[in-house]
Design a protein around this motif. Structure first.
Motif, PDB file in Angstrom:
ATOM      1  N   PHE A 135      -6.238 -16.366 -15.200  1.00 28.89           N
ATOM      2  CA  PHE A 135      -5.777 -16.364 -13.815  1.00 28.89           C
ATOM      3  C   PHE A 135      -5.245 -14.986 -13.467  1.00 28.89           C
ATOM      4  N   ILE A 136      -5.215 -14.710 -12.165  1.00 23.87           N
ATOM      5  CA  ILE A 136      -4.491 -13.529 -11.695  1.00 23.87           C
ATOM      6  C   ILE A 136      -3.363 -14.031 -10.813  1.00 23.87           C
TER       7      ILE A 136
ATOM      8  N   GLU B 284       1.589 -16.158  -6.370  1.00 27.65           N
ATOM      9  CA  GLU B 284       0.455 -17.038  -6.094  1.00 27.65           C
ATOM     10  C   GLU B 284      -0.588 -16.803  -7.175  1.00 27.65           C
ATOM     11  N   THR B 285      -1.089 -17.908  -7.751  1.00 28.36           N
ATOM     12  CA  THR B 285      -2.030 -17.816  -8.856  1.00 28.36           C
ATOM     13  C   THR B 285      -3.430 -18.189  -8.391  1.00 28.36           C
TER      14      THR B 285
ATOM     15  N   ILE C  16      -0.945  -6.861  -9.496  1.00 26.14           N
ATOM     16  CA  ILE C  16      -1.839  -7.949  -9.889  1.00 26.14           C
ATOM     17  C   ILE C  16      -1.675  -8.147 -11.392  1.00 26.14           C
ATOM     18  N   THR C  17      -1.296  -9.363 -11.792  1.00 25.22           N
ATOM     19  CA  THR C  17      -1.007  -9.658 -13.199  1.00 25.22           C
ATOM     20  C   THR C  17      -1.991 -10.683 -13.741  1.00 25.22           C
ATOM     21  N   PHE C  18      -2.474 -10.467 -14.977  1.00 26.91           N
ATOM     22  CA  PHE C  18      -3.344 -11.434 -15.655  1.00 26.91           C
ATOM     23  C   PHE C  18      -2.498 -12.437 -16.400  1.00 26.91           C
TER      24      PHE C  18
ATOM     25  N   PHE D  89      -1.976  -4.474 -13.159  1.00 25.09           N
ATOM     26  CA  PHE D  89      -2.396  -3.220 -12.544  1.00 25.09           C
ATOM     27  C   PHE D  89      -2.059  -3.304 -11.058  1.00 25.09           C
ATOM     28  N   LEU D  90      -2.201  -2.198 -10.356  1.00 20.66           N
ATOM     29  CA  LEU D  90      -1.896  -2.165  -8.927  1.00 20.66           C
ATOM     30  C   LEU D  90      -3.193  -2.127  -8.128  1.00 20.66           C
ATOM     31  N   ALA D  91      -3.225  -2.887  -7.033  1.00 19.37           N
ATOM     32  CA  ALA D  91      -4.393  -2.892  -6.153  1.00 19.37           C
ATOM     33  C   ALA D  91      -4.617  -1.480  -5.612  1.00 19.37           C
TER      34      ALA D  91
END
Length: 141
Positions: A20-21, A26-27, A69-71, A102-104
């Motif tokens: 998921f990200i 929010e996932t 954005i996180t995995f 990482f960052l968008a």
């Protein structure tokens, strides 16, 4: 080229775990692509198209420029080798991850990603006990 073996890990699931990200609490689920996985002493490899084709017909996840954005993968053991590839305007570039995030991008547009995860053998060098590639797309507004 990554090989698949059933040495070491005995996964409890017949396919790789879901990934998921997470963006602002929010996932969103990613889409499983190509993988090699061992289950009950059997190994299975499946090939899939690239991220753009794999995500055809799905809406990208809307994000703000520079948003974190996180995995997230609720599976043990965690993969011990990861790689993130960004595709935009037919150009591919590697994205550096820091603590699974990482960052968008700051530029507006649609970006496709391929997140590769490998469960490398702790004892034998260059031996993979499983690998999976996940796809997702974001739209920077």
């Amino acid at each position: 080229m990554t090989g698949c073996t059933n040495i070491g890990l005995t996964q409890e699931e017949p396919k790789p775990p879901k990934a998921f990200i997470e963006i602002t609490n929010e996932t969103s689920e990613t889409v499983l692509g190509t993988y090699c996985w061992s289950y009950n002493g059997m190994s299975e490899c499946a090939d899939a198209p690239g991220p753009i084709e794999l995500l055809e017909g799905r809406d990208p996840i809307e994000v703000n420029p520079g948003e974190k954005i996180t995995f997230v993968m609720e599976y043990e053991p965690k993969p011990n080798k990861i790689h993130l590839l960004q595709i935009s305007n037919n150009e591919e570039s590697e994205v550096k991850l820091s603590n699974n995030h990482f960052l968008a991008p700051s530029q507006k547009g649609v970006y496709y990603y391929s997140y590769g995860a490998w469960w490398m053998d702790e004892k034998e060098e260059n031996v993979s006990n499983g690998d999976a590639h996940y796809a997702f797309a974001i739209e920077v507004k």
